[in-house]
Design a protein around this motif. Structure first.
Motif: not given
Length: 144
Positions: A77-81, A84-92
């Motif tokens: 998850k994005c700490p700010l948004h 925004v959720v993803s099953a893999t690591a990455g960027k918001c």
């Protein structure tokens, strides 16, 4: 003769069923899955989109089954948004910040120890032992 014919037909039927039931094995599931939402006060209200209950106006929430699926999947998850959720690591996608694991996943990762060979980093195990390639003792993997 009739018994033999019946046995052959039964065997053919069983083999046919087994062949067709194994058709999807090993393939990635590409079908879309619908997420269901329900009202906490009215279990009869079921929707495929988030929104508000038409009866009482409360915000719809995941059904119990959807909530369980959501909790068991590793989520970044994005700490700010929060949306925004993803099953893999990455960027918001909104701010470009790094996605972080949920607190529950961080605790699970901390509890799970991983051991690796100093000479062969591809050899890993969840408990200490010896490397299958060179026989060296496995050492605990350091967090990065």
């Amino acid at each position: 003769m009739r018994t033999l014919t019946m046995l052959l037909m039964a065997a053919f039927s069983i083999l046919t069923i087994n062949v067709f039931s194994q058709e999807k094995a090993g393939k990635k599931d590409t079908s879309s899955h619908t997420t269901f939402y329900t009202c906490p006060m009215h279990d009869s209200v079921l929707a495929t989109k988030s929104g508000y209950c038409p009866v009482c106006g409360m915000k719809l929430q995941f059904t119990k089954k959807e909530h369980m699926k959501y909790e068991t999947v590793k989520n970044y998850k994005c700490p700010l948004h929060a949306d925004v959720v993803s099953a893999t690591a990455g960027k918001c996608s909104k701010c470009g910040g790094k996605l972080a694991l949920s607190k529950k996943e961080e605790m699970k990762a901390g509890a799970m120890k991983s051991y690796t060979c100093p000479m062969h980093p591809d050899v890993t195990n969840h408990k200490p032992g010896k490397c299958a390639k060179c026989g060296m003792h496995l050492v605990q993997k350091k967090d990065e």
